[in-house]
Design an enzyme around this catalytic site. Sequence first.
Site, PDB file in Angstrom:
ATOM      1  N   CYS A   1      52.572  56.603 111.213  1.00  0.00           N
ATOM      2  CA  CYS A   1      53.807  57.273 110.782  1.00  0.00           C
ATOM      3  C   CYS A   1      53.639  58.102 109.514  1.00  0.00           C
ATOM      4  O   CYS A   1      54.544  58.850 109.141  1.00  0.00           O
ATOM      5  CB  CYS A   1      54.929  56.254 110.614  1.00  0.00           C
ATOM      6  N   HIS A   2      52.491  58.023 108.855  1.00  0.00           N
ATOM      7  CA  HIS A   2      52.292  58.748 107.585  1.00  0.00           C
ATOM      8  C   HIS A   2      50.899  59.341 107.565  1.00  0.00           C
ATOM      9  O   HIS A   2      49.981  58.724 107.012  1.00  0.00           O
ATOM     10  CB  HIS A   2      52.488  57.786 106.411  1.00  0.00           C
ATOM     11  N   PHE A   3      50.622  60.367 108.164  1.00  0.00           N
ATOM     12  CA  PHE A   3      51.438  61.330 108.894  1.00  0.00           C
ATOM     13  C   PHE A   3      50.850  61.474 110.286  1.00  0.00           C
ATOM     14  O   PHE A   3      49.637  61.337 110.448  1.00  0.00           O
ATOM     15  CB  PHE A   3      51.412  62.685 108.197  1.00  0.00           C
TER      16      PHE A   3
ATOM     17  N   TYR B   1      50.944  51.711 108.645  1.00  0.00           N
ATOM     18  CA  TYR B   1      51.419  52.953 108.036  1.00  0.00           C
ATOM     19  C   TYR B   1      50.704  54.200 108.552  1.00  0.00           C
ATOM     20  O   TYR B   1      51.232  55.303 108.434  1.00  0.00           O
ATOM     21  CB  TYR B   1      51.288  52.893 106.505  1.00  0.00           C
TER      22      TYR B   1
ATOM     23  N   ILE C   1      47.348  58.941 106.460  1.00  0.00           N
ATOM     24  CA  ILE C   1      47.037  58.626 105.068  1.00  0.00           C
ATOM     25  C   ILE C   1      47.918  57.451 104.655  1.00  0.00           C
ATOM     26  O   ILE C   1      49.118  57.446 104.933  1.00  0.00           O
ATOM     27  CB  ILE C   1      47.354  59.825 104.146  1.00  0.00           C
TER      28      ILE C   1
END
Length: 171
Positions: free
Chosen positions: A70-72, A67, A77
């Site tokens: 892609c976040h962010f 994750y 995070i």
Amino acid sequence: MTTRQSSFNYEEILSCGRGELFGPGNAQLPLPPMLMVHRITDISETGGAFDKGYIRAEYDVRPDDWYFPCHFAGNPIMPGCLGLDGMWQLTGFFLGWLGEPGRGMALSTGEVKFKGMVRPDTKLLEYGIDFKRVMRGRLVLGTADGYLKADGEVIYQASDLRVGLSKDKAA
């Protein structure tokens, strides 16, 4: 009185994800990458904040977890909903561990507070789930309060986590 297993390693947790731990058609954790638990360090049907049972578990954060890119982009995070989902995963696991039949589903939660973030330099997440009640009827319903610690600091809190077990198969 039967003594239940009070801790579970990663391989045992994966067996729950494959539907082997509690038997076919019963409580099942997701498999990676959606699995948000690496170890259950303690589980009991007594004790906890409400003396109705508890579960404690851990998740090892890795800088290359799926994750973060892609976040962010540029500000990695872990999505807060993944920590909340980990709490629901453990609530459902507890019901299966009690021997209750049926497939698990997250139903609702009360208040959720996010007071911190999980970043790539975070090492360890610790979950605490304290049960308020388990209702047994057509649907088995577990209600609990939970928290998530990042490297020892409480960063998420959720009240009235509700998970149900149903003998009906998901549509």
